[in-house]
Enzyme design. Structure first.
Site, PDB file in Angstrom:
ATOM      1  N   ARG A 251      -3.209   3.963  -2.552  1.00 21.96           N
ATOM      2  CA  ARG A 251      -3.368   2.808  -3.378  1.00 21.96           C
ATOM      3  C   ARG A 251      -3.242   1.525  -2.319  1.00 21.96           C
ATOM      4  O   ARG A 251      -2.602   1.402  -1.407  1.00 21.96           O
ATOM      5  CB  ARG A 251      -2.521   2.508  -4.238  1.00 21.96           C
ATOM      6  CG  ARG A 251      -2.316   3.872  -5.615  1.00 21.96           C
ATOM      7  CD  ARG A 251      -3.379   3.445  -6.449  1.00 21.96           C
ATOM      8  NE  ARG A 251      -3.276   4.532  -7.507  1.00 21.96           N
ATOM      9  CZ  ARG A 251      -3.633   5.537  -7.663  1.00 21.96           C
ATOM     10  NH1 ARG A 251      -4.019   6.159  -6.553  1.00 21.96           N
ATOM     11  NH2 ARG A 251      -3.338   6.411  -8.704  1.00 21.96           N
TER      12      ARG A 251
ATOM     13  N   HIS B 248       0.877  -1.220   0.023  1.00 21.59           N
ATOM     14  CA  HIS B 248      -0.058   0.040   0.074  1.00 21.59           C
ATOM     15  C   HIS B 248       0.906   1.229  -0.078  1.00 21.59           C
ATOM     16  O   HIS B 248       2.065   1.289   0.329  1.00 21.59           O
ATOM     17  CB  HIS B 248      -1.018   0.002   1.184  1.00 21.59           C
ATOM     18  CG  HIS B 248      -0.046   0.141   2.520  1.00 21.59           C
ATOM     19  ND1 HIS B 248       0.171   1.480   2.988  1.00 21.59           N
ATOM     20  CD2 HIS B 248       0.394  -0.872   3.374  1.00 21.59           C
ATOM     21  CE1 HIS B 248       0.778   1.156   4.351  1.00 21.59           C
ATOM     22  NE2 HIS B 248       1.022  -0.220   4.626  1.00 21.59           N
ATOM     23  N   CYS B 249       0.231   2.310  -0.312  1.00 21.48           N
ATOM     24  CA  CYS B 249       0.915   3.838  -0.084  1.00 21.48           C
ATOM     25  C   CYS B 249      -0.428   4.421   0.247  1.00 21.48           C
ATOM     26  O   CYS B 249      -1.420   3.952   0.860  1.00 21.48           O
ATOM     27  CB  CYS B 249       1.473   4.183  -1.511  1.00 21.48           C
ATOM     28  SG  CYS B 249       0.299   4.716  -2.583  1.00 21.48           S
ATOM     29  N   VAL B 250      -0.054   5.770   0.398  1.00 20.25           N
ATOM     30  CA  VAL B 250      -1.305   6.635   0.858  1.00 20.25           C
ATOM     31  C   VAL B 250      -2.622   6.427   0.027  1.00 20.25           C
ATOM     32  O   VAL B 250      -3.713   6.579   0.590  1.00 20.25           O
ATOM     33  CB  VAL B 250      -0.754   8.202   0.725  1.00 20.25           C
ATOM     34  CG1 VAL B 250      -1.781   9.282   1.272  1.00 20.25           C
ATOM     35  CG2 VAL B 250       0.502   8.332   1.743  1.00 20.25           C
TER      36      VAL B 250
END
Length: 68
Positions: free
Chosen positions: A30, A26-28
Protein backbone atom coordinates in the site's frame (compact mmCIF):
# COMPACT_ATOMS: atom_id res chain seq x y z
CA UNK A 1 16.29 4.06 -14.41
CA UNK A 2 14.10 2.06 -12.03
CA UNK A 3 11.35 -0.26 -13.16
CA UNK A 4 8.59 1.85 -11.56
CA UNK A 5 10.00 5.37 -12.07
CA UNK A 6 7.40 6.34 -14.66
CA UNK A 7 4.48 4.93 -12.66
CA UNK A 8 5.71 6.69 -9.50
CA UNK A 9 5.86 10.04 -11.30
CA UNK A 10 2.39 9.51 -12.77
CA UNK A 11 0.98 8.45 -9.38
CA UNK A 12 2.24 11.69 -7.84
CA UNK A 13 0.64 13.65 -10.69
CA UNK A 14 -2.65 11.74 -10.40
CA UNK A 15 -3.01 12.31 -6.64
CA UNK A 16 -2.94 16.04 -7.37
CA UNK A 17 0.79 16.73 -7.26
CA UNK A 18 3.15 17.12 -4.34
CA UNK A 19 1.29 20.23 -3.21
CA UNK A 20 -1.78 18.06 -2.54
CA UNK A 21 0.08 15.48 -0.43
CA UNK A 22 0.07 16.27 3.29
CA UNK A 23 1.44 12.89 4.49
CA UNK A 24 2.53 9.69 2.77
CA UNK A 25 3.39 6.32 4.28
CA UNK A 26 3.78 2.87 2.80
CA UNK A 27 4.02 -0.82 3.48
CA UNK A 28 4.70 -3.71 1.13
CA UNK A 29 1.34 -3.52 -0.65
CA UNK A 30 0.00 0.00 0.00
CA UNK A 31 0.84 3.66 -0.55
CA UNK A 32 -1.14 5.66 2.02
CA UNK A 33 -1.78 9.33 1.30
CA UNK A 34 -3.38 12.04 3.40
CA UNK A 35 -4.44 14.52 0.76
CA UNK A 36 -5.22 18.20 1.19
CA UNK A 37 -8.06 17.85 -1.34
CA UNK A 38 -9.26 14.33 -2.11
CA UNK A 39 -11.25 15.61 -5.09
CA UNK A 40 -7.99 16.30 -6.93
CA UNK A 41 -7.14 12.58 -7.04
CA UNK A 42 -7.84 11.03 -10.45
CA UNK A 43 -8.91 7.58 -9.30
CA UNK A 44 -9.53 6.17 -12.79
CA UNK A 45 -6.06 7.22 -13.96
CA UNK A 46 -4.45 5.78 -10.81
CA UNK A 47 -6.26 2.46 -11.22
CA UNK A 48 -5.13 2.29 -14.88
CA UNK A 49 -1.44 2.38 -13.95
CA UNK A 50 0.29 -0.96 -14.62
CA UNK A 51 1.63 -1.24 -11.06
CA UNK A 52 -1.62 -0.50 -9.20
CA UNK A 53 -4.34 -2.97 -8.27
CA UNK A 54 -6.94 -0.53 -6.97
CA UNK A 55 -7.68 2.26 -4.52
CA UNK A 56 -9.83 2.88 -1.47
CA UNK A 57 -10.22 5.39 1.35
CA UNK A 58 -10.08 4.36 5.00
CA UNK A 59 -9.61 6.37 8.19
CA UNK A 60 -8.92 9.56 6.23
CA UNK A 61 -6.23 7.91 4.12
CA UNK A 62 -6.40 7.52 0.36
CA UNK A 63 -4.76 4.14 -0.20
CA UNK A 64 -3.33 2.82 -3.43
CA UNK A 65 -2.89 -0.94 -3.67
CA UNK A 66 0.41 -1.90 -5.32
CA UNK A 67 2.27 -5.15 -5.79
CA UNK A 68 2.11 -8.43 -7.63
Amino acid sequence: MGKFTEDAALLLKYVGGKENVKVITHCVTRMRFVLADTKKADIKAIENLKSTKGTFTQSGQFQVIIGN
